[in-house]
Design an enzyme around this catalytic site. Structure first.
Site, PDB file in Angstrom:
ATOM      1  N   ARG A 390       5.944  -4.053   3.544  1.00 34.98           N
ATOM      2  CA  ARG A 390       4.731  -3.257   3.787  1.00 34.98           C
ATOM      3  C   ARG A 390       4.810  -2.398   5.055  1.00 34.98           C
ATOM      4  O   ARG A 390       5.719  -2.525   5.857  1.00 34.98           O
ATOM      5  CB  ARG A 390       3.491  -4.149   3.832  1.00 34.98           C
ATOM      6  CG  ARG A 390       3.121  -4.793   2.512  1.00 34.98           C
ATOM      7  CD  ARG A 390       1.758  -5.480   2.594  1.00 34.98           C
ATOM      8  NE  ARG A 390       1.382  -6.071   1.308  1.00 34.98           N
ATOM      9  CZ  ARG A 390       0.249  -6.747   1.112  1.00 34.98           C
ATOM     10  NH1 ARG A 390      -0.601  -6.928   2.111  1.00 34.98           N
ATOM     11  NH2 ARG A 390      -0.030  -7.240  -0.073  1.00 34.98           N
ATOM     12  N   ASN A 426       9.803  -5.353  -0.081  1.00 35.30           N
ATOM     13  CA  ASN A 426       8.641  -5.749  -0.871  1.00 35.30           C
ATOM     14  C   ASN A 426       7.469  -4.821  -0.569  1.00 35.30           C
ATOM     15  O   ASN A 426       7.110  -4.625   0.592  1.00 35.30           O
ATOM     16  CB  ASN A 426       8.229  -7.187  -0.543  1.00 35.30           C
ATOM     17  CG  ASN A 426       6.957  -7.604  -1.260  1.00 35.30           C
ATOM     18  OD1 ASN A 426       6.944  -7.719  -2.489  1.00 35.30           O
ATOM     19  ND2 ASN A 426       5.883  -7.821  -0.523  1.00 35.30           N
ATOM     20  N   GLU A 427       6.931  -4.227  -1.617  1.00 33.60           N
ATOM     21  CA  GLU A 427       5.742  -3.373  -1.489  1.00 33.60           C
ATOM     22  C   GLU A 427       5.934  -2.301  -0.410  1.00 33.60           C
ATOM     23  O   GLU A 427       5.086  -2.086   0.451  1.00 33.60           O
ATOM     24  CB  GLU A 427       4.505  -4.232  -1.219  1.00 33.60           C
ATOM     25  CG  GLU A 427       4.212  -5.185  -2.360  1.00 33.60           C
ATOM     26  CD  GLU A 427       3.005  -6.085  -2.139  1.00 33.60           C
ATOM     27  OE1 GLU A 427       2.382  -5.992  -1.063  1.00 33.60           O
ATOM     28  OE2 GLU A 427       2.694  -6.875  -3.036  1.00 33.60           O
ATOM     29  N   ASN A 428       7.080  -1.634  -0.479  1.00 32.39           N
ATOM     30  CA  ASN A 428       7.376  -0.589   0.496  1.00 32.39           C
ATOM     31  C   ASN A 428       6.611   0.701   0.229  1.00 32.39           C
ATOM     32  O   ASN A 428       6.763   1.681   0.966  1.00 32.39           O
ATOM     33  CB  ASN A 428       8.881  -0.323   0.529  1.00 32.39           C
ATOM     34  CG  ASN A 428       9.665  -1.567   0.897  1.00 32.39           C
ATOM     35  OD1 ASN A 428      10.208  -2.230   0.017  1.00 32.39           O
ATOM     36  ND2 ASN A 428       9.692  -1.926   2.161  1.00 32.39           N
TER      37      ASN A 428
END
Length: 821
Positions: A390, A426-428
């Site tokens: 994130r 993850n969830e970039n």
């Protein structure tokens, strides 16, 4: 204590003659530590003597054992944000290295998030990153300190070690503090003291290969020496040992340098025993370097397996299709946060295996070597992930840390046969840490990391989850699919997944499921579907995790009951059995965990998507997975934690049994309700559901299940309430248990006519005065002083200390109640 035993062991070796068989003498430094939850003005404050005029208790240190986390309790404190800042640890070690010119090392298995290490007042090392392992050579600093006056006078021949850990917020550090988990502080994994001779390995790399038929395995072995190593011998030995403990190959090698990665040899093993979830066969590689001062030996466990993500198809292991049946894990536990002991980790991993898990995604960072060792020995395939999670993409400091942590993760866990995927992020696509969000720069850095991973390890695949604009970069992609929770209904799962599967070459589905408030049950769990739009996708979008605003969704408008989440899991699992193209999936998450992002959840600051509570108590949903994923006969009636059901007199109610048995017979109040055969496509509960009529008041439910010759039984008792209730009007507080020094108290919510309000979800706040200690800040349904009621009740424990206490319970709009203990 550990040092005493280490010295005794070395003395025994000397008494029996000969040099030590192992150069790496290692002891865990668990005891003898003091901790300060604040920063110091400088290192001098950690080592100055109180006899020099410093008042005792300034600052005030507390005794702790390692592993230890700053945030053991405050991570789930409902009234405040968790501590993010500096904390100090100190101890005194009696260091006696038995090797002439040997090295004394501190081996950190993980400490968060930035760490400085001191010998007396000398800073000997600094490290950035909370999840990778690292080693500090304190040899020179120890030798220098021995020459000082303080060594003999103030410290009586011991070596003062001080360690500063810091988990302060930092935008130029990963993982982002926008992540949906706590970024903990402390020495929360094991810290080891190691003695080595001058010649010692830093790492041994074993590259394993095997053909699909399993006819021949290959081992390519290389070593990397510690920075201070010297060539004191030109000869070493390599042994290869099979899973039964037999030495199958042994050879010598010549050593002429200690620079770089040194190849030692290529070996072949005919018809190796293949590693798989059903048969996790582990070979052992021993590499020894001899010298006059001792023999350094390093042991690595390895396995032979061949895997493939078929283009636009399923996953293959050792030439056969394997449906990956997965979950996720955070290092988090009630009462200790990230500081899980080896026993706790083992218990958790065994619970996974007993549930039928054959795959795990370690979210969202490199995890303990203990976890990976257990995955190897239990037969659990692994997706391990660097902590780029994130927030966007920072500058060069940020990228340097990400590069180093990816490198460390791959090199430190290179030999584990369980690992098949290296996660790059993850969830970039989740922005917020920086004023600009540049997709092209994120793509460029993702490509750089992808190339780095393949360069470091050509035998495994790369992957990311939920960043569609990078899905073409990695080998395997996982989109966001939360059918029945953040978007849509769960019966949209199969079609949505097929659509996403067709968009990429290699597909995997990581993260699905939903929250459930343990001990909350429902007679109408799917009622939220009425207002939910379908055909609008099943991905999680900005704001979907909030409990207010936006479109109707189960995550906001559902009842968060165990009943609903069992239905959701049940539907997904039955569908996955009929998806021959599916590589596999991993539901989120195995165990509830703490998060700063969810203060308004029924248990504040807890992500409640686990099939276990944060203390490893099983929820009902655990048995749904067990019924689909295991072969050992089992049967479980839904409702073990549902003491009172409700409805109209004579109303028909469904009873569900989760079982992997072929046939199940249900008995209600001693009378058979019939035998049913299991059929995975007959929803719910694979056809093992009965429509029955309860008696008003107590009812006994029993099942007899059969699989082959095995007979399995289960039974529960439930009260059936037909009295209707009005709105909540009062609370009644009582003690319901008292054992081993702990009293359990329960509050119930009633209407004005004294009828229990079985759907009441009021906020409950417990308090305590007196000699006892409230067992709160555990992040569980029965271990939180602020919690939403489950079916009109809530419980908590009090450690009585053989004294007198008063428990208080408050709830908005209701009169406060008290109970004397």
């Amino acid at each position: 204590m550990q040092i005493k035993y280490l010295r005794l062991y070395l003395m025994i070796i000397c008494l029996y003659g000969g040099r030590p068989a192992f150069a790496q003498q290692k002891a865990r430094l668990n005891t003898g530590w003091e901790f300060l939850k604040k920063d110091l003005g400088g290192i001098w404050e950690a080592v100055r003597a109180e006899e020099k005029g410093v008042p005792p208790g300034i600052p005030r240190w507390e005794q702790v054992t390692l592993p230890h986390c700053f945030n053991a309790r405050d991570a789930v404190d409902p009234d405040m944000n968790y501590y993010q800042g500096a904390g100090w640890y100190r101890t005194r070690l009696n260091i006696e290295n038995p090797y002439k010119d040997g090295h004394t090392l501190l081996h950190f298995e993980g400490a968060g998030q930035k760490t400085d290490v001191y010998v007396y007042t000398t800073r000997v090392a600094s490290h950035v990153g909370g999840y990778d392992e690292w080693i500090v050579d304190i040899t020179q600093a120890v030798n220098d300190f021995r020459k000082t006056e303080a060594f003999q006078q103030q410290f009586k021949g011991n070596i003062p070690i001080s360690i500063r850990c810091d988990n302060s917020r930092d935008l130029e550090s990963i993982p982002s503090r926008l992540s949906d988990f706590n970024v903990y502080g402390g020495i929360y994994r094991y810290l080891n003291l190691i003695y080595t001779p001058t010649t010692s390995f830093d790492k041994v790399f074993v590259k394993t290969e095997v053909d699909k038929e399993g006819k021949q395995g290959k081992l390519n072995i290389s070593v990397r020496f510690n920075d201070a190593a010297k060539v004191n011998s030109d000869e070493g030995v390599i042994k290869i040992i099979d899973p039964q403990g037999k030495v199958i190959q042994q050879s010598k090698y010549n050593l002429h340098t200690v620079a770089g990665d040194i190849p030692l040899g290529l070996f072949t093993v005919k018809k190796p025993q293949l590693w798989s979830p059903d048969n996790p066969a582990l070979y052992t590689v021993e590499v020894t370097a001899s010298e006059s001062g001792g023999a350094f030996k390093q042991t690595e466990k390895i396995g032979f397996r061949n895997f493939e993500f078929v283009d636009h198809g399923p996953f293959m292991l050792n030439g056969k299709r394997l449906l990956l049946k997965g979950t996720h894990r955070h290092e988090d536990q009630a009462g200790v946060a990230a500081a899980m002991t080896e026993g706790m980790i083992r218990q958790e991993m065994l619970l996974m295996k007993d549930m039928g898990v054959n795959f795990i995604r370690l979210g969202h960072y490199q995890q303990s070597r203990i976890v990976l060792n257990l995955c190897d020995s239990l037969g659990i395939l692994v997706w391990e992930e660097e902590p780029w999670c994130r927030g966007g993409l920072g500058g060069e400091v940020y990228k340097k840390q990400a590069r180093q942590m990816l490198t460390n993760m791959i090199e430190q866990h290179y030999n584990h046969p369980s690992i098949i995927l290296w996660g790059l992020g993850n969830e970039n696509d989740w922005e917020g840490d920086f004023s600009t969000f540049d997709k092209e720069k994120i793509r460029a850095f993702m490509s750089e990391q992808n190339d780095r991973a393949h360069r470091l390890d050509s035998t495994r695949k790369t992957t990311i989850r939920r960043c569609d604009f990078c899905k073409d970069i990695v080998d395997v992609y996982s989109p966001s699919i939360w059918a029945g929770w953040y978007r849509g209904t769960y019966n949209e799962y199969k079609q949505t997944t097929l659509e996403e599967f067709n968009k990429v070459k290699h597909f995997f589905h990581a993260e699905w499921g939903g929250d459930s408030h343990a001990l909350r049950h429902s007679e109408d769990p799917d009622k939220a579907f009425v207002n939910i739009k379908t055909g609008n996708g099943a991905d999680e979008r900005a704001g979907d995790a909030l409990l207010s605003g936006g479109d109707a969704r189960v995550s906001k408008d559902g009842d968060w009951s165990e009943t609903y989440i069992c239905n959701l899991f049940d539907w997904h699992l039955k569908e996955q059995e009929m998806m021959p193209w599916l590589t596999g999936s991993a539901f989120w998450i195995f165990k509830d965990f703490s998060t700063p992002s969810r203060p308004d959840n029924p248990i504040p600051y807890v992500n409640q998507k686990g099939v276990l509570e944060r203390d490893m108590t099983r929820k009902e949903s655990y048995y749904v997975f067990q019924s689909y994923w295991t072969t050992t006969p089992m049967a479980h009636i839904y409702g073990h934690t549902w003491p009172v059901r409700w409805g109209e007199p004579g109303e028909q109610k469904i009873v569900k049994v989760y079982s992997n048995c072929e046939t199940v017979e249900l008995f209600l109040n001693g009378k058979s309700c019939g035998v049913k055969k299991r059929n995975s496509q007959d929803f719910p509960a694979a056809g093992l559901h009965w429509v029955v009529t309860f008696n008003k008041g107590p009812n006994s439910i029993r099942v007899v299940a059969q699989k082959g010759k095995a007979i399995i039984t289960d039974e529960i008792n439930q009260v059936y309430q037909t009295d209707k209730w009005d709105r909540p009007a009062k609370m009644i507080l009582e003690k319901i248990a008292d054992e081993n020094g702990f009293a359990t108290v329960q509050v119930k919510i009633f209407d004005k006519n004294n009828v229990q309000c079985l759907d009441a979800a009021n906020w409950i706040s417990f308090s305590l005065s007196g000699d006892g200690v409230l067992q709160d800040d555990l992040g569980t349904s029965g271990g939180s002083r602020k919690v939403q009621a489950y079916n009109g009740r809530a419980t908590i424990k009090v450690q009585t200390n053989n004294g007198k206490s008063v428990v208080g319970v408050q709830s908005p709009g209701l009169q406060t109640v008290f109970l004397n203990l």
